[in-house]
Design a protein around this motif. Structure first.
Motif, PDB file in Angstrom:
ATOM      1  N   SER A 103      67.408  21.102  50.051  1.00  0.00           N
ATOM      2  CA  SER A 103      68.519  20.551  50.232  1.00  0.00           C
ATOM      3  C   SER A 103      68.626  19.103  50.870  1.00  0.00           C
ATOM      4  CB  SER A 103      69.396  21.386  51.470  1.00  0.00           C
ATOM      5  OG  SER A 103      68.394  21.368  52.725  1.00  0.00           O
ATOM      6  N   GLU A 104      67.319  18.392  50.977  1.00  0.00           N
ATOM      7  CA  GLU A 104      67.537  17.163  51.405  1.00  0.00           C
ATOM      8  C   GLU A 104      66.256  16.354  51.384  1.00  0.00           C
ATOM      9  OE1 GLU A 104      68.442  17.528  55.717  1.00  0.00           O
ATOM     10  OE2 GLU A 104      66.323  18.132  56.253  1.00  0.00           O
ATOM     11  N   LYS A 105      66.247  15.294  51.122  1.00  0.00           N
ATOM     12  CA  LYS A 105      65.247  14.292  51.019  1.00  0.00           C
ATOM     13  C   LYS A 105      64.835  13.327  52.254  1.00  0.00           C
ATOM     14  CE  LYS A 105      65.387  14.424  46.013  1.00  0.00           C
ATOM     15  NZ  LYS A 105      65.581  13.361  45.043  1.00  0.00           N
ATOM     16  N   TRP A 106      63.659  13.146  52.638  1.00  0.00           N
ATOM     17  CA  TRP A 106      63.468  12.154  53.744  1.00  0.00           C
ATOM     18  C   TRP A 106      62.377  11.096  53.270  1.00  0.00           C
ATOM     19  CZ3 TRP A 106      65.471  12.065  58.610  1.00  0.00           C
ATOM     20  CH2 TRP A 106      66.254  13.451  59.102  1.00  0.00           C
ATOM     21  N   ILE A 107      62.477   9.935  53.542  1.00  0.00           N
ATOM     22  CA  ILE A 107      61.303   8.795  53.373  1.00  0.00           C
ATOM     23  C   ILE A 107      60.955   8.521  54.827  1.00  0.00           C
ATOM     24  CG2 ILE A 107      60.958   6.577  52.632  1.00  0.00           C
ATOM     25  CD1 ILE A 107      63.118   7.029  50.441  1.00  0.00           C
ATOM     26  N   THR A 142      64.442   7.379  56.735  1.00  0.00           N
ATOM     27  CA  THR A 142      65.704   7.527  55.997  1.00  0.00           C
ATOM     28  C   THR A 142      65.979   9.024  55.295  1.00  0.00           C
ATOM     29  OG1 THR A 142      65.736   5.146  55.395  1.00  0.00           O
ATOM     30  CG2 THR A 142      66.917   6.473  54.015  1.00  0.00           C
ATOM     31  N   LYS A 143      67.036   9.387  55.824  1.00  0.00           N
ATOM     32  CA  LYS A 143      67.381  10.906  55.128  1.00  0.00           C
ATOM     33  C   LYS A 143      68.355  10.534  54.065  1.00  0.00           C
ATOM     34  CE  LYS A 143      69.906  15.300  56.431  1.00  0.00           C
ATOM     35  NZ  LYS A 143      70.325  15.947  57.500  1.00  0.00           N
ATOM     36  N   LEU A 144      67.992  11.160  52.918  1.00  0.00           N
ATOM     37  CA  LEU A 144      68.810  11.127  51.564  1.00  0.00           C
ATOM     38  C   LEU A 144      69.514  12.542  51.377  1.00  0.00           C
ATOM     39  CD1 LEU A 144      66.281   9.112  49.568  1.00  0.00           C
ATOM     40  CD2 LEU A 144      68.268   8.183  50.585  1.00  0.00           C
ATOM     41  N   SER A 145      70.318  12.455  50.601  1.00  0.00           N
ATOM     42  CA  SER A 145      70.987  13.956  49.996  1.00  0.00           C
ATOM     43  C   SER A 145      70.123  14.367  48.790  1.00  0.00           C
ATOM     44  CB  SER A 145      72.499  13.702  49.684  1.00  0.00           C
ATOM     45  OG  SER A 145      72.489  12.732  48.566  1.00  0.00           O
ATOM     46  N   GLU A 146      70.523  15.616  48.633  1.00  0.00           N
ATOM     47  CA  GLU A 146      69.705  16.196  47.539  1.00  0.00           C
ATOM     48  C   GLU A 146      69.790  15.186  46.016  1.00  0.00           C
ATOM     49  OE1 GLU A 146      69.633  20.528  45.009  1.00  0.00           O
ATOM     50  OE2 GLU A 146      71.029  20.170  46.817  1.00  0.00           O
ATOM     51  N   SER A 147      71.055  14.767  45.904  1.00  0.00           N
ATOM     52  CA  SER A 147      71.235  13.898  44.882  1.00  0.00           C
ATOM     53  C   SER A 147      70.774  12.639  44.976  1.00  0.00           C
ATOM     54  CB  SER A 147      72.620  13.760  44.452  1.00  0.00           C
ATOM     55  OG  SER A 147      73.191  13.271  45.646  1.00  0.00           O
ATOM     56  N   GLY A 148      69.960  12.080  46.312  1.00  0.00           N
ATOM     57  CA  GLY A 148      69.353  10.812  46.628  1.00  0.00           C
ATOM     58  C   GLY A 148      70.086   9.774  47.119  1.00  0.00           C
ATOM     59  N   ASN A 149      71.236  10.308  47.673  1.00  0.00           N
ATOM     60  CA  ASN A 149      72.281   9.171  48.119  1.00  0.00           C
ATOM     61  C   ASN A 149      71.838   9.113  49.686  1.00  0.00           C
ATOM     62  OD1 ASN A 149      73.943   8.989  45.974  1.00  0.00           O
ATOM     63  ND2 ASN A 149      75.120  10.816  46.423  1.00  0.00           N
ATOM     64  N   TYR A 150      72.089   7.804  50.229  1.00  0.00           N
ATOM     65  CA  TYR A 150      71.815   7.575  51.588  1.00  0.00           C
ATOM     66  C   TYR A 150      72.658   8.229  52.476  1.00  0.00           C
ATOM     67  CZ  TYR A 150      70.937   4.504  55.488  1.00  0.00           C
ATOM     68  OH  TYR A 150      70.696   3.951  56.998  1.00  0.00           O
ATOM     69  N   VAL A 151      71.982   8.547  53.493  1.00  0.00           N
ATOM     70  CA  VAL A 151      72.661   9.493  54.543  1.00  0.00           C
ATOM     71  C   VAL A 151      72.658   8.522  55.796  1.00  0.00           C
ATOM     72  CG1 VAL A 151      73.094  11.603  55.883  1.00  0.00           C
ATOM     73  CG2 VAL A 151      72.515  11.700  53.601  1.00  0.00           C
ATOM     74  N   TYR A 152      71.579   8.508  56.330  1.00  0.00           N
ATOM     75  CA  TYR A 152      71.455   7.496  57.510  1.00  0.00           C
ATOM     76  C   TYR A 152      69.774   7.280  57.816  1.00  0.00           C
ATOM     77  CZ  TYR A 152      70.146  11.932  59.949  1.00  0.00           C
ATOM     78  OH  TYR A 152      69.400  13.406  60.079  1.00  0.00           O
ATOM     79  N   GLY A 153      69.517   6.442  58.566  1.00  0.00           N
ATOM     80  CA  GLY A 153      67.963   6.203  59.055  1.00  0.00           C
ATOM     81  C   GLY A 153      67.761   4.602  59.287  1.00  0.00           C
ATOM     82  N   SER A 154      66.484   4.404  59.470  1.00  0.00           N
ATOM     83  CA  SER A 154      66.214   3.087  60.077  1.00  0.00           C
ATOM     84  C   SER A 154      65.656   2.111  58.744  1.00  0.00           C
ATOM     85  CB  SER A 154      65.020   3.074  61.110  1.00  0.00           C
ATOM     86  OG  SER A 154      64.000   3.806  60.560  1.00  0.00           O
ATOM     87  N   ILE A 155      65.433   2.736  57.773  1.00  0.00           N
ATOM     88  CA  ILE A 155      64.916   2.132  56.210  1.00  0.00           C
ATOM     89  C   ILE A 155      66.198   1.638  55.660  1.00  0.00           C
ATOM     90  CG2 ILE A 155      63.410   2.010  54.280  1.00  0.00           C
ATOM     91  CD1 ILE A 155      61.585   4.218  55.759  1.00  0.00           C
ATOM     92  N   GLN A 156      66.696   0.662  55.406  1.00  0.00           N
ATOM     93  CA  GLN A 156      67.889   0.490  54.650  1.00  0.00           C
ATOM     94  C   GLN A 156      67.603  -0.577  53.709  1.00  0.00           C
ATOM     95  OE1 GLN A 156      70.549  -1.236  57.346  1.00  0.00           O
ATOM     96  NE2 GLN A 156      70.787   0.647  58.823  1.00  0.00           N
TER      97      GLN A 156
END
Length: 331
Positions: A96-100, A50-64
């Motif tokens: 600039s971004e966060k990944w889970i 799951t890709k998150l913005s720098e502020s932690g908002n959901y962008v896209y991904g398979s983990i929802q």
């Protein structure tokens, strides 16, 4: 060995991904995420993300799963443990971004998406398949040996049939199974012995039958002559005592004829047919007459003091008569 070689081949060709390979690929994805060069296309199918913005908002991904995403963001790393199927969720971030990232590194996995969805753990799948093949193989081998053993045991049954049959030839059987072969050897020797003994007994029985038939014929001839002379004697003028003696003689001749018939039955080794009679007054009077005949030869008088009669008692007349005759003769 086949399973070991097969598993090694599947691992080498990439059909099965080993834990080491999964771990290396996960580390590569982590490094790309830290460097900011990670994109969705370069992430392997067996890694959730799951890709998150720098502020932690959901962008896209398979983990929802929002609760899971929130927990991973707070703790940095979350382990969901299951039997041979635990999943690790880890937070990787750059400026600039966060990944889970979610991955299973404790077990092998299939590279094929369809198989991986059905069988999450390749290790467990291989073990189950191995056990199934072992069980099925054992049942197949058991059935084959059961049929083989049944075939060998039929040889023992065949020898039993030839032993009981006079017409069949003596069998010469062998078996590749040592234990069964030993039994066949013993039964073959026994079969020969039994057949030879049976032939010998049949021959002796035939000789005995012929001898008894000849003897009974020789006895029957003079008995017939005596019986005919007694009938002629009855036509002459006799007093009461003489007639009584003639009757006793005829009874004796009749008993001789009965004994001759018994000898013929014994010679044929047949079970004589028994005809039971009531222990009534008629039968008892015959016994008294027999006692008088035997006693008169010794100048002994028989006196009947009491007669106990019954119509409820069935007896074998010849056997009781013989026993009674022996008692009177001995007395």
């Amino acid at each position: 060995m086949i399973f070991g070689i097969g598993t090694f081949f599947l691992v080498e060709t990439g059909f099965i991904l080993s834990p080491d390979v999964i771990t290396q690929n996960v580390e590569t994805v982590k490094n790309n995420a830290l460097n900011g060069t990670l994109d969705e296309v370069s992430i392997p199918d067996y890694i959730e993300y799951t890709k998150l913005s720098e502020s932690g908002n959901y962008v896209y991904g398979s983990i929802q799963d929002e609760e899971l995403i929130k927990e991973v963001c707070e703790k940095g790393k979350v382990n969901q443990l299951r039997f041979m199927n635990g999943t690790t969720y880890e937070l990787v971030s750059n400026s600039s971004e966060k990944w889970i990232l979610g991955y299973k590194s404790a077990t092998s996995q299939f590279s094929n998406n369809f198989l991986r969805n059905i069988f999450p753990s390749a290790d467990l799948t291989i073990i189950i398949c191995f056990l199934l093949v072992v069980i099925i193989g054992f049942l197949v081998i058991l059935k084959l040996y059961r049929n083989r053993l049944s075939k060998e045991l039929n040889k023992i049954t065949n020898i039993q049939k030839t032993i009981l049959s006079d017409d069949e030839e003596i069998s010469e059987l062998s078996s590749p199974l040592k234990e069964v072969n030993d039994i066949l050897i013993i039964l073959s020797e026994m079969e020969k012995t039994v057949k030879e003994s049976t032939k010998k007994q049949l021959k002796q029985a035939q000789l005995l039958e012929n001898s008894i038939q000849s003897l009974t014929h020789d006895i029957q001839t003079p008995a017939t002559v005596v019986s005919g002379n007694l009938e002629l004697l009855e036509e002459t003028n006799m007093d009461i005592k003489q007639k009584e003696y003639v009757k006793y003689a005829q009874d004796g001749i009749s008993k001789i004829s009965e004994y001759v018939e018994e000898l013929k039955t014994l010679a044929k080794l047949e079970q004589p047919k028994t005809k039971y009679v009531h222990f009534n007054e008629k039968y008892v009077d015959n016994l008294i007459s027999l006692a008088n005949q035997i006693a008169r030869l010794k100048n002994v008088t028989v006196s009947v003091i009491q007669k106990d009669l019954t119509d409820d008692l069935l007896i074998e007349p010849k056997d009781v008569q013989k026993a009674f005759q022996n008692i009177i003769s001995n007395a």
